[in-house]
Write a protein that holds these residues in place. Structure first.
Motif, short mmCIF file in Angstrom:
data_model
loop_
_atom_site.label_atom_id
_atom_site.label_comp_id
_atom_site.label_asym_id
_atom_site.label_seq_id
_atom_site.Cartn_x
_atom_site.Cartn_y
_atom_site.Cartn_z
N LEU A 6 0.95 -23.65 40.69
CA LEU A 6 1.27 -23.83 42.04
C LEU A 6 2.53 -22.82 42.49
N THR A 7 2.66 -21.84 41.63
CA THR A 7 3.58 -20.92 41.87
C THR A 7 2.70 -19.46 42.33
N PRO A 8 3.33 -18.75 42.94
CA PRO A 8 2.46 -17.52 43.51
C PRO A 8 1.62 -16.92 42.35
N LEU A 10 -1.42 -15.04 43.67
CA LEU A 10 -2.32 -13.99 44.49
C LEU A 10 -1.81 -12.66 44.18
N PRO A 13 -1.59 -11.12 48.60
CA PRO A 13 -1.99 -12.30 49.44
C PRO A 13 -2.28 -12.03 50.88
N ASP A 14 -1.66 -10.96 51.58
CA ASP A 14 -2.13 -10.68 53.07
C ASP A 14 -3.57 -10.04 52.88
N ASP A 15 -3.93 -9.40 52.02
CA ASP A 15 -5.41 -9.00 51.92
C ASP A 15 -6.28 -9.95 51.70
N PHE A 16 -6.05 -10.85 50.86
CA PHE A 16 -6.85 -12.20 50.81
C PHE A 16 -7.15 -12.94 51.98
N TYR A 17 -5.64 -13.25 52.49
CA TYR A 17 -5.87 -14.08 53.82
C TYR A 17 -6.78 -13.56 54.81
N ALA A 18 -6.49 -12.13 55.10
CA ALA A 18 -7.35 -11.40 56.29
C ALA A 18 -8.87 -11.35 56.04
N ALA A 59 -3.26 -32.47 44.27
CA ALA A 59 -2.28 -31.55 45.09
C ALA A 59 -2.75 -31.42 46.74
N ALA A 60 -3.86 -31.08 46.66
CA ALA A 60 -4.45 -30.83 48.28
C ALA A 60 -4.63 -32.19 49.14
N ARG B 375 -2.03 -8.45 61.32
CA ARG B 375 -2.27 -9.46 60.48
C ARG B 375 -1.19 -10.73 60.96
N TYR B 401 4.58 -26.51 47.80
CA TYR B 401 4.21 -25.69 46.74
C TYR B 401 4.50 -24.32 47.15
N PHE B 403 3.27 -21.80 45.84
CA PHE B 403 2.21 -20.52 45.63
C PHE B 403 1.80 -20.04 47.19
N LEU B 407 1.87 -16.60 51.59
CA LEU B 407 0.77 -16.55 52.80
C LEU B 407 1.26 -16.65 54.21
#
Lengths: 69, 540
Positions: A6-8, A10, A13-18, A59-60, B375, B401, B403, B407
């Motif tokens: 649950l820590t960063p 990726l 991250p910006d590439d993944f989100y896009a 968690a979700a 973006r 969280y 993580f 984002l």
């Protein structure tokens, strides 16, 4: 067992989100929901470990206090 | 007649009749800059400080009203400092590090920019654009007094240009009527709606974002808000789909409301309507409204920034959304990149083709900025249901969280462009050398015994040696290379070694006049350095 991360984690991250949002371009709401379902199942298979997946489900499910669920 | 299209904050270059207006045949100038905004005047300053005569033409007599760009990044300030006007900007600007992100009525998280030690300039300052521009113009006045051949001509509106193979003809209107001049080189710094681009029939393509933003600059009677950047997604006070609160000098706060696409601009700008939004947000607080404006934006660029003898820079060449402060900041990087190249071409030291590298390198920079600001915009103003759902899911998760926090994208603040793979790049031959000083990077600052590293770089080609032997002076193709001799021990904090040596024991850097790394090695290799210099000025 593998702990739920649950820590960063990726690397980009910006590439993944896009890419995630772009994958939904032009889809209807139903098609988007189906894409999300397939994606979750693929990622679940990648995770593999039941305990980790259970922790992720918990968690979700936990919405922030005061937020609409 | 020339009518003002906007009100002035500072009248700095009032119309004066030029002898060019009485000349029988058009006077030829080495460089003419169209547009007296920050990018145009900085271009003139760069060239003027090199001793190259330059004329700036603007249809107004000074700097427009309104805070507009308010966030100036480290690299932009370093460039201004190379021109001699960075310090007044820093002195006047507001330094901030803490940002808070809210969703509805909840704080999602906060971030601290945690500035790295050992830099002359902070990561960012907030400063109203008119001040930024005024400090550049004041530096021009100082340089003029010392002999720099710069002319700022107010109320000189360019109505027509004719582009020839080796010069450009400009037809100009003034309060005293029309006149014509010629320029060996014309630099278009005439802003996002660039009349020059229009006159030349050039493209400017990209994405339009269907959203409007209302800016209100306010002064609060009781100003005890902390100096932080606060950003709300879907704020509980409903004054906009998103809202930004940010501090500027003179006790002024920038409030920026996202108000949707189909708005009646005139109605939204009526004071009672602006106040209704502000009151909902601020509650029972007294304030004065300093400036309001509504903006929309596009992310787009020209296909090419060089068109023969005409070069475009700043918003005229590329336009981004304001998220991430990549407008004026990237325009200053254009100036930084163009100034020395044009200087070398005019001075006969480099072939005209060197200017094609301006196009390649700055198109690369513009694409990076357009990608990042697009973006951010997509995150702040999601355009579909699923995109909105993911955005809010990120915010919900980020609250609980860690993580998900990377984002959250309320603007990726401008960092300088690295010219990876650029046409002027030489060898990267420093095994174990840090990635941040790889070939193509702008040199990061480092503290020295007296002052800072960047004070010692720029304007000329420099051979920076750290614990390495080299001759004091080299010259290749008529271009001098000045040595800067340092030792890792010159910086007891260790930043110099960390930023320039990494795991290497010694380093030799060839550094361009714009402080970008042209090539690097672990020791002096004369043949390689000469070849790298030739490559860096477009000779091979």
């Amino acid at each position: 067992m593998a702990d739920l991360i649950l820590t960063p984690n990726l690397d980009r991250p910006d590439d993944f989100y896009a890419a995630l949002i772009a994958a939904h371009d032009g889809l209807s709401d139903d098609e988007s929901a189906a894409l999300n379902a397939r994606l979750i199942l693929i990622l679940a298979n990648q995770v593999g470990n039941t305990e980790t997946l259970t922790a992720a489900l918990q968690a979700a499910a936990k919405a922030p206090e005061g937020a609409a669920a | 007649m020339i009518h003002d299209r906007y009100q002035l904050a500072f009248k700095l270059y009032p119309y004066e009749r030029s002898t060019d207006q009485d000349a029988e045949t058009p006077v030829r100038h080495p460089v003419v800059v169209m547009g007296g905004g920050p990018i145009g005047v900085a271009t003139a300053l760069d060239l003027g400080l090199q001793g190259i005569p330059v004329v700036v033409l603007d249809d107004h007599e000074g700097i427009g009203m309104g805070s507009r760009a308010i966030c100036f990044a480290k690299r932009c300030l370093e460039i201004a400092d190379r021109y001699g006007c960075g310090q007044p900007m820093l002195d006047k600007g507001v330094v901030w590090n803490l940002g808070k992100v809210f969703h509805d009525d909840r704080k999602v998280f906060e971030f601290n920019l945690l500035p790295e030690e050992g830099h002359k300039f902070p990561a960012f300052i907030n400063l109203q654009q008119p001040y930024f521009e005024r400090f550049i113009v004041e530096r021009v006045r100082e340089a003029q007094a010392a002999g720099a051949p710069i002319e700022l001509r107010g109320k000189n509106r360019v109505d027509n240009v004719t582009v020839h193979d080796d010069h450009v003809t400009l037809e100009i209107t003034t309060p005293d009527g029309p006149y014509t001049i010629e320029a060996d080189w014309l630099i278009g710094c005439d802003g996002a709606s660039s009349p020059l681009r229009g006159m030349m029939g050039l493209d400017f393509e990209g994405r339009v974002f269907e959203d409007s933003f209302l800016i209100a600059d306010i002064k609060m009677a009781n100003d005890d808000f902390p100096t932080e950047r606060w950003f709300w997604f879907e704020p509980y006070f409903k004054s906009g789909a998103s809202t930004l609160l940010h501090k500027q000098p003179d006790g002024v706060w920038r409030v920026d409301f996202q108000i949707g696409w189909d708005v009646d601009r005139k109605k939204e700008l009526q004071e009672e309507n602006v106040r209704a939004r502000l009151d909902a947000m601020l509650g029972d607080v007294e304030y004065e409204i300093v400036w309001t404006s509504i903006y929309t934006f596009q992310c787009r660029r020209m296909k090419k920034f060089r068109h023969g003898r005409v070069l475009f820079a700043g918003d005229a060449a590329h336009q981004v959304s304001p998220f991430g402060a990549r407008g004026a900041n990237s325009g200053m990087q254009d100036v930084d990149n163009l100034g020395w190249k044009l200087g070398m071409v005019i001075g006969g030291k480099a072939p005209e083709s060197l200017l094609d590298s301006y196009d390649v390198e700055r198109v690369h920079g513009a694409d990076e900025n357009i990608l990042n600001s697009t973006r951010s915009t997509d995150f702040i103003t999601p355009k579909s249901r699923v995109s909105h759902m993911f955005r809010n899911a990120v915010l919900d998760l980020a609250e609980q969280y860690e993580f998900a926090r990377p984002l959250v994208n309320s603007g990726r603040l401008s960092v300088p462009c690295v010219y990876d793979g650029g046409p002027l790049n030489g060898p990267d031959a420093l095994p174990g050398g840090p990635a941040r000083t790889r070939v193509g990077s702008p040199c990061p600052d480092a503290p020295l015994k007296d002052g800072f590293l960047l004070d010692r770089l720029g304007g000329v080609f420099t051979l920076l040696t750290i614990d390495a032997e080299a001759p004091e002076m080299l010259e290749e193709a008529g271009v001098p290379i000045t040595r800067l001799t340092l030792s890792a021990g010159d910086d007891t904090s260790g930043a110099l070694a960390e930023r320039y040596l990494g795991e290497a024991g010694s380093g030799v850097y060839l550094i361009r006049p714009d402080q970008h790394v042209a090539a690097r090695w672990d020791s002096f290799d004369e043949t390689a350095i000469r070849a790298a210099l030739r490559r860096a000025i477009g000779l091979e």
